[in-house]
Design a protein around this motif. Structure first.
Motif, PDB file in Angstrom:
ATOM      1  N   VAL A  61     -31.990  13.843 -11.966  1.00 26.88           N
ATOM      2  CA  VAL A  61     -31.800  13.482 -13.368  1.00 26.88           C
ATOM      3  C   VAL A  61     -30.757  12.375 -13.439  1.00 26.88           C
ATOM      4  CG1 VAL A  61     -31.314  14.307 -15.689  1.00 26.88           C
ATOM      5  CG2 VAL A  61     -32.281  15.884 -14.004  1.00 26.88           C
ATOM      6  N   SER A  62     -31.147  11.251 -14.001  1.00 28.50           N
ATOM      7  CA  SER A  62     -30.269  10.075 -14.053  1.00 28.50           C
ATOM      8  C   SER A  62     -29.241  10.215 -15.160  1.00 28.50           C
ATOM      9  CB  SER A  62     -31.101   8.809 -14.308  1.00 28.50           C
ATOM     10  OG  SER A  62     -32.073   8.637 -13.309  1.00 28.50           O
ATOM     11  N   GLU A  63     -28.178   9.426 -15.062  1.00 29.16           N
ATOM     12  CA  GLU A  63     -27.208   9.378 -16.154  1.00 29.16           C
ATOM     13  C   GLU A  63     -27.906   8.841 -17.398  1.00 29.16           C
ATOM     14  OE1 GLU A  63     -23.998   6.870 -15.028  1.00 29.16           O
ATOM     15  OE2 GLU A  63     -25.271   5.160 -14.530  1.00 29.16           O
ATOM     16  N   GLY A  64     -27.636   9.474 -18.519  1.00 28.66           N
ATOM     17  CA  GLY A  64     -28.268   9.079 -19.769  1.00 28.66           C
ATOM     18  C   GLY A  64     -29.646   9.672 -19.990  1.00 28.66           C
ATOM     19  N   GLU A  65     -30.111  10.510 -19.065  1.00 30.39           N
ATOM     20  CA  GLU A  65     -31.464  11.066 -19.163  1.00 30.39           C
ATOM     21  C   GLU A  65     -31.429  12.517 -19.639  1.00 30.39           C
ATOM     22  OE1 GLU A  65     -35.588  11.186 -16.547  1.00 30.39           O
ATOM     23  OE2 GLU A  65     -33.678  11.368 -15.484  1.00 30.39           O
TER      24      GLU A  65
ATOM     25  N   ARG B 169     -22.873   8.807 -23.587  1.00 30.81           N
ATOM     26  CA  ARG B 169     -21.795   8.973 -22.616  1.00 30.81           C
ATOM     27  C   ARG B 169     -22.285   9.062 -21.170  1.00 30.81           C
ATOM     28  NH1 ARG B 169     -16.963  10.129 -25.407  1.00 30.81           N
ATOM     29  NH2 ARG B 169     -15.985  10.914 -23.526  1.00 30.81           N
ATOM     30  N   GLY B 170     -23.571   8.740 -20.958  1.00 31.02           N
ATOM     31  CA  GLY B 170     -24.095   8.647 -19.599  1.00 31.02           C
ATOM     32  C   GLY B 170     -24.137   9.959 -18.840  1.00 31.02           C
ATOM     33  N   LYS B 171     -24.417  11.042 -19.548  1.00 35.00           N
ATOM     34  CA  LYS B 171     -24.524  12.345 -18.880  1.00 35.00           C
ATOM     35  C   LYS B 171     -25.969  12.605 -18.478  1.00 35.00           C
ATOM     36  CE  LYS B 171     -20.855  14.164 -21.876  1.00 35.00           C
ATOM     37  NZ  LYS B 171     -19.795  13.869 -20.928  1.00 35.00           N
ATOM     38  N   SER B 172     -26.157  13.528 -17.555  1.00 27.80           N
ATOM     39  CA  SER B 172     -27.487  14.049 -17.257  1.00 27.80           C
ATOM     40  C   SER B 172     -27.624  15.360 -18.012  1.00 27.80           C
ATOM     41  CB  SER B 172     -27.661  14.297 -15.753  1.00 27.80           C
ATOM     42  OG  SER B 172     -27.679  13.082 -15.043  1.00 27.80           O
TER      43      SER B 172
END
Length: 226
Positions: A31-35, A194-197
């Motif tokens: 799972v990518s950041e922001g996904e 915030r660029g979380k997965s």
């Protein structure tokens, strides 16, 4: 793009009536950041086991879990506890708020456990309560909140220590359609901004358009939405 959550070849089984039942069979996920990823599947398909392993609550029989670039399988109990506190934000179908703590105290407790500077913690509480429309409820106890408000406090609590990964287990189960959409929209927004997965286990098909990917857990593995 960086993957903040990676599960590699995860296998897990348990005994059921004297038989070994494999619930996860070389399951892999990035799972990518922001996904924001939704995981669906029937009862008994292993969704809870999957989420427990992703959240460092359960050790898999085999396979690896990387969280923000760090391998976590095999770490000591205290190290895993610190990871859960600072790197993972859990959101459950029940808000699980502490009944004798006010809204702001629920968040400050998480900050204290994570050794956050008090001034920084106060600013973070103010920021989150304003963002989630709860500033006017900061001194309220859980029994004075609506179901939607309690779930928003649970989201704020999950976000308090700015985790890398958000894990949501049926977050809309106890909410009506409108409040459920609002809650999932907040989770999606936090991942993007915030660029979380973020990973959500759900049966609620109404919220799927808010997700970047929808996966189904079948025969111990995750497959894309058909």
């Amino acid at each position: 793009m960086r993957h903040r959550m990676i599960l590699g070849n995860i296998t897990h089984a348990f005994e059921d009536g004297g038989m070994q039942r494999t619930v996860l069979d070389h399951l892999s996920l990035q799972v990518s950041e922001g996904e924001f990823v939704a995981v669906m599947g029937p009862s008994g398909s292993g969704k809870s086991t999957f989420l427990s392993i992703a959240g460092a609550l359960l050790k898999p029989a085999s396979g690896e879990v990387w969280l923000d670039g760090e391998a976590i399988v095999g770490k000591e109990k205290q190290a895993l506890s610190d990871i859960r506190l600072n790197k993972i934000g859990f959101i459950f179908q029940s808000a699980n708020l502490i009944p004798y703590l006010k809204v702001e105290e629920q968040l400050m407790l998480v900050a204290k456990l994570g050794d956050m500077d008090k001034a920084k913690a106060n600013e973070r509480v103010r920021e989150l309560l304003l963002k989630l429309g709860l500033d006017h409820r900061r001194s309220a106890y859980p029994d004075k909140l609506s179901g939607g408000e309690r779930q928003r406090v649970a989201i704020a609590r999950a976000l308090m220590n700015d985790p890398a990964v958000l894990l949501a287990d049926e977050p809309t189960a106890s909410l009506d359609a409108s409040r459920g959409m609002d809650v999932v929209r907040m989770i999606a927004g936090e991942a993007k901004e915030r660029g979380k997965s973020a990973i959500m286990v759900t049966h609620d098909e109404r919220v799927l358009p808010l997700c970047d990917r929808v996966l189904y857990l079948e025969n111990g593995r995750l497959i894309p939405q058909r």
